[in-house]
Design a protein around this motif. Structure first.
Motif, short mmCIF file in Angstrom:
data_model
loop_
_atom_site.label_atom_id
_atom_site.label_comp_id
_atom_site.label_asym_id
_atom_site.label_seq_id
_atom_site.Cartn_x
_atom_site.Cartn_y
_atom_site.Cartn_z
N ASP A 49 0.83 -1.14 -0.02
CA ASP A 49 0.10 -0.29 -0.08
C ASP A 49 0.77 1.20 -0.06
O ASP A 49 0.26 2.44 -0.07
CB ASP A 49 -0.83 -0.14 1.28
N SER A 50 2.27 1.08 0.30
CA SER A 50 3.10 2.43 0.21
C SER A 50 3.46 2.73 -1.33
O SER A 50 3.86 1.72 -1.99
CB SER A 50 4.45 2.06 0.77
N THR A 90 10.07 12.35 -14.89
CA THR A 90 9.54 13.72 -14.62
C THR A 90 10.12 14.29 -13.25
O THR A 90 9.91 15.14 -12.86
CB THR A 90 7.79 13.45 -14.27
N GLY A 91 10.77 13.37 -12.53
CA GLY A 91 11.38 13.81 -11.34
C GLY A 91 10.05 13.93 -10.21
O GLY A 91 10.39 14.08 -8.88
N GLN A 92 8.98 13.51 -10.49
CA GLN A 92 7.72 13.55 -9.53
C GLN A 92 7.89 12.13 -8.64
O GLN A 92 7.66 11.09 -9.49
CB GLN A 92 6.46 13.65 -10.05
N PRO A 93 7.81 12.17 -7.32
CA PRO A 93 7.96 10.83 -6.56
C PRO A 93 6.57 10.21 -6.82
O PRO A 93 5.31 10.82 -6.97
CB PRO A 93 8.04 11.30 -5.06
N ALA A 94 6.41 8.95 -6.50
CA ALA A 94 5.07 8.33 -6.66
C ALA A 94 4.19 8.83 -5.71
O ALA A 94 4.30 8.96 -4.82
CB ALA A 94 5.21 6.64 -6.30
N GLY A 95 2.98 9.08 -6.17
CA GLY A 95 1.93 9.57 -5.42
C GLY A 95 1.74 10.97 -5.36
O GLY A 95 0.95 11.65 -4.98
N ALA A 96 2.94 11.76 -5.97
CA ALA A 96 2.96 13.14 -5.99
C ALA A 96 1.90 13.65 -6.95
O ALA A 96 1.53 13.02 -8.17
CB ALA A 96 4.36 13.76 -6.33
N ALA A 97 1.31 14.92 -6.82
CA ALA A 97 0.57 15.74 -7.99
C ALA A 97 1.16 15.97 -8.88
O ALA A 97 2.47 16.43 -8.98
CB ALA A 97 -0.13 16.95 -7.17
N THR A 98 0.52 15.96 -10.00
CA THR A 98 1.33 16.23 -11.47
C THR A 98 0.88 17.53 -11.94
O THR A 98 1.40 17.94 -12.71
CB THR A 98 0.91 15.28 -12.66
N GLU A 99 -0.05 18.26 -11.13
CA GLU A 99 -0.46 19.57 -11.54
C GLU A 99 0.10 20.68 -10.19
O GLU A 99 0.04 20.09 -9.25
CB GLU A 99 -1.90 19.86 -11.64
N PRO A 100 0.48 21.80 -10.68
CA PRO A 100 0.63 22.85 -9.64
C PRO A 100 -0.23 23.02 -8.63
O PRO A 100 -1.51 23.13 -9.13
CB PRO A 100 1.54 24.20 -10.39
N GLY A 127 1.47 11.66 -0.99
CA GLY A 127 1.44 10.15 -0.92
C GLY A 127 2.13 9.30 0.16
O GLY A 127 2.75 8.35 0.12
N LEU A 128 2.00 10.14 1.23
CA LEU A 128 2.87 9.55 2.43
C LEU A 128 1.90 9.26 3.53
O LEU A 128 0.89 9.87 3.99
CB LEU A 128 3.95 10.82 3.04
N SER A 129 2.37 8.17 4.11
CA SER A 129 1.55 7.85 5.34
C SER A 129 2.13 8.54 6.70
O SER A 129 3.20 9.37 6.40
CB SER A 129 1.73 6.15 5.73
#
Length: 251
Positions: A49-50, A90-100, A127-129
């Motif tokens: 789930d992480s 993209t440099g975006q971690p999993a779960g991060a927003a893709t829009e500003p 996307g963090l517990s």
């Protein structure tokens, strides 16, 4: 139509694969392979789930610690590369927003409820517990880690944060996972300004506890917070120790 890989789904496949190893019985071997990695971080690697992708060396260390075969290691490495492909540079971690983030939403923060709601939204976008958030604040600034119980108060129970340094660290942890690096500072200052306004408006309510506690309950809560702060290396444990002495004297 081109199919866009889902990075969160790719990470879950990787973590399911790691979960198939004897991670619990071989934990001591894994820790010997990765002595610098805290247990909380290690356990994220086999939590399906992480949504957090760890360093490649951690997954490799787990496979080696569990005496995995070369074929099993290759499968894990292939899954890891699939995640990297899904992220698509993209440099975006999993779960991060893709829009500003929308700055106007910060301008609309006028109450304690507004601010704590934005905090919860930021955590969801990152996307963090709670456990991962605590670990991230500890790694970001070891001098201002936020205990999990405090995070729970802030993010689940609507308690308005009072500690400026800890709040700045928490916001930076979230924003660095959500927005472009060049936008972090501006969003941080917008949020801290909103917090200052809410805190001043809320000052009359801060001294009124939402729940009436008897002395025993208050001592138990303070003692738990003191222990967590001490274990985290949080300098606030000195003040908590003094608060415990004051409450004891009231009896």
């Amino acid at each position: 139509m081109t199919h866009t890989p889902d990075p969160v789904a790719a990470i879950r496949r990787l973590h399911h694969q790691i979960r198939g190893f004897s991670v619990h019985s071989d934990l001591w071997r894994i820790q010997r392979e990765l002595p610098d990695v805290p247990h909380d971080v290690l356990s994220t690697a086999w939590d399906p789930d992480s949504p957090v992708l760890l360093e490649k060396r951690i997954y490799v260390g787990i496979v080696r610690g569990c005496h995995g075969t070369q074929q099993q290691l290759d499968q894990v490495l292939n899954l890891y590369e699939a995640v990297k492909t899904a992220l698509d540079g993209t440099g975006q971690p999993a779960g991060a927003a893709t829009e500003p983030l929308s700055t106007p939403q910060f301008d609309k923060i006028t109450s304690r409820a507004d601010f704590t709601a934005v905090l919860s939204q930021l955590r969801q976008k990152a996307g963090l517990s709670l456990r991962e958030t605590h670990q991230a604040t500890k790694e970001f600034d070891p001098s201002h880690p936020t205990p999990r119980s405090t995070l729970s108060d802030w993010l689940r129970h609507g308690v308005l944060p009072q500690q400026r340094p800890e709040l700045r660290v928490l916001l930076q942890v979230f924003l660095c996972r959500i927005v472009a690096p060049t936008d972090v500072e501006q969003h941080l200052e917008d949020l801290m300004r909103a917090w200052d306004l809410v805190r001043r408006a809320d000052r009359g309510q801060i001294i009124k506890p939402a729940i009436q506690l008897n002395q025993a309950e208050l001592l138990a809560k303070l003692t738990r917070r003191h222990r967590e702060a001490y274990e985290c290396g949080d300098i606030n444990h000195h003040g908590l120790a003094e608060a415990i002495r004051i409450v004891e004297d009231l009896g």
